[in-house]
Motif scaffolding. Structure first.
Motif, PDB file in Angstrom:
ATOM      1  N   LYS A  19       0.829  -1.195   0.000  1.00 53.24           N
ATOM      2  CA  LYS A  19       0.000   0.000   0.000  1.00 53.24           C
ATOM      3  C   LYS A  19       0.870   1.253   0.000  1.00 53.24           C
ATOM      4  O   LYS A  19       1.955   1.255   0.587  1.00 53.24           O
ATOM      5  CB  LYS A  19      -0.922   0.010   1.219  1.00 53.24           C
ATOM      6  CG  LYS A  19      -1.934  -1.123   1.238  1.00 53.24           C
ATOM      7  CD  LYS A  19      -2.819  -1.048   2.467  1.00 53.24           C
ATOM      8  CE  LYS A  19      -3.849  -2.190   2.470  1.00 53.24           C
ATOM      9  NZ  LYS A  19      -4.711  -2.138   3.680  1.00 53.24           N
ATOM     10  N   THR A  55      -3.805   3.164  -0.671  1.00 57.48           N
ATOM     11  CA  THR A  55      -4.242   2.470  -1.885  1.00 57.48           C
ATOM     12  C   THR A  55      -3.428   1.196  -2.087  1.00 57.48           C
ATOM     13  O   THR A  55      -2.203   1.210  -2.000  1.00 57.48           O
ATOM     14  CB  THR A  55      -4.083   3.379  -3.114  1.00 57.48           C
ATOM     15  OG1 THR A  55      -4.823   4.596  -2.909  1.00 57.48           O
ATOM     16  CG2 THR A  55      -4.586   2.690  -4.370  1.00 57.48           C
ATOM     17  N   HIS A  87      -1.718  -1.895  -4.094  1.00 57.14           N
ATOM     18  CA  HIS A  87      -1.070  -2.093  -5.394  1.00 57.14           C
ATOM     19  C   HIS A  87      -0.565  -3.530  -5.506  1.00 57.14           C
ATOM     20  O   HIS A  87      -0.118  -4.121  -4.521  1.00 57.14           O
ATOM     21  CB  HIS A  87       0.115  -1.136  -5.563  1.00 57.14           C
ATOM     22  CG  HIS A  87      -0.279   0.302  -5.623  1.00 57.14           C
ATOM     23  ND1 HIS A  87      -0.592   0.943  -6.794  1.00 57.14           N
ATOM     24  CD2 HIS A  87      -0.405   1.227  -4.623  1.00 57.14           C
ATOM     25  CE1 HIS A  87      -0.887   2.208  -6.541  1.00 57.14           C
ATOM     26  NE2 HIS A  87      -0.789   2.412  -5.234  1.00 57.14           N
TER      27      HIS A  87
END
Length: 282
Positions: A239, A244, A246
């Motif tokens: 993250k 977010t 990934h």
């Protein structure tokens, strides 16, 4: 063979090297790969195709295609590379002749000359190799049973290592995490120092929950005991600072051909366009 070609093979298979070096001397995978590396190193010439792709959440963020021709007898090499990110494409050519590297890039009316004898660590290659081998040996000593060797009908042999999740050593996962967290800083420095030869990659800055999810490595050794193909596939999840998630997928494929039959033709270098390229500075 020229050290640059062997280095390229070694870079793509660093984890493979580590796993193979860790196997006891009476294991076929260890003997096969070690002897193939030695044989590859003695080749007088070869042609290598290298393809690299990096994806972030199934979106391609960097691709590279290179053709490397090496003639160690005449001390001449050539490399042509095509790099592409999401919006840019860069084409670069490198030649080694007369003891120097010459670098040119499409769209730039300049040829850079680089004397490799003045680069750092040039005289410490053996020491560096020994230190790296010792480090990887410690990290991968428990991977012996995961290596497989298969005999093909054409006389070649395939070495394979396929690790997922908890099969990946904790030390290797920890080291990979540190490398990934600092990769952006290293890339930024490289772009600042030699921006003419780099295109920017919009890679996510992974900050936490970084894990190596999968590593798959294969090396194919032909019947003459030369390494003719090597692949690396790695999946890393993590993250960024915003939270977010990934999934980064790395794929490298090398194909080596024309052992002892590759011819590299020297090129004419325009003297009026030459600029001395000093390490980390132009």
């Amino acid at each position: 063979m020229n050290n640059k070609l062997l280095a390229a093979i070694g870079i793509s298979g660093t984890l493979m090297l580590g796993s193979v070096y860790s196997i006891s001397a009476n294991t076929s995978g260890y003997d096969l790969y070690k002897e193939a590396l030695k044989k590859t190193h003695t080749a007088e010439s070869a042609t290598m195709n290298v393809n690299l792709n990096i994806e972030d959440n199934k979106k391609l963020i960097l691709s590279s295609e290179s053709i490397f021709k090496s003639d160690s007898v005449n001390q001449v090499n050539s490399i042509s590379t095509r790099l592409a990110n999401e919006t840019e494409v860069s084409n670069m050519n490198m030649y080694k002749q007369d003891g120097n590297w010459f670098i040119s890039k499409n769209g730039i009316d300049t040829v850079y000359k680089m004397n490799t004898s003045n680069t750092p660590h040039h005289s410490n290659t053996t020491e560096l190799k020994d230190d790296l081998e010792n480090l990887i040996d410690v990290m991968t000593k428990n991977l012996q049973q995961q290596i497989t060797v298969a005999d093909n009908q054409n006389g070649s042999q395939l070495i394979e290592l396929d690790l997922t999740g908890k099969e990946i050593p904790l030390t290797a996962n920890a080291l990979s995490t540190l490398m990934i967290k600092h990769a952006v800083m290293i890339q930024d420095n490289a772009e600042t120092e030699s921006s003419d030869f780099h295109i920017k990659v919009k890679a996510p800055e992974l900050d936490h929950d970084i894990t190596v999810k999968q590593i798959k490595l294969t090396a194919q050794v032909n019947k003459d005991n030369y390494i003719e193909q090597q692949t690396v596939n790695a999946v890393v999840t993590g993250k960024d600072k915003q939270g977010t998630s990934h999934e980064i997928v790395l794929n490298i494929e090398l194909n080596v051909s024309n052992y002892n039959q590759t011819t590299v033709t020297p090129v004419e270098i325009p003297v009026d366009k030459l600029i001395e390229f000093k390490h980390n500075k132009k």
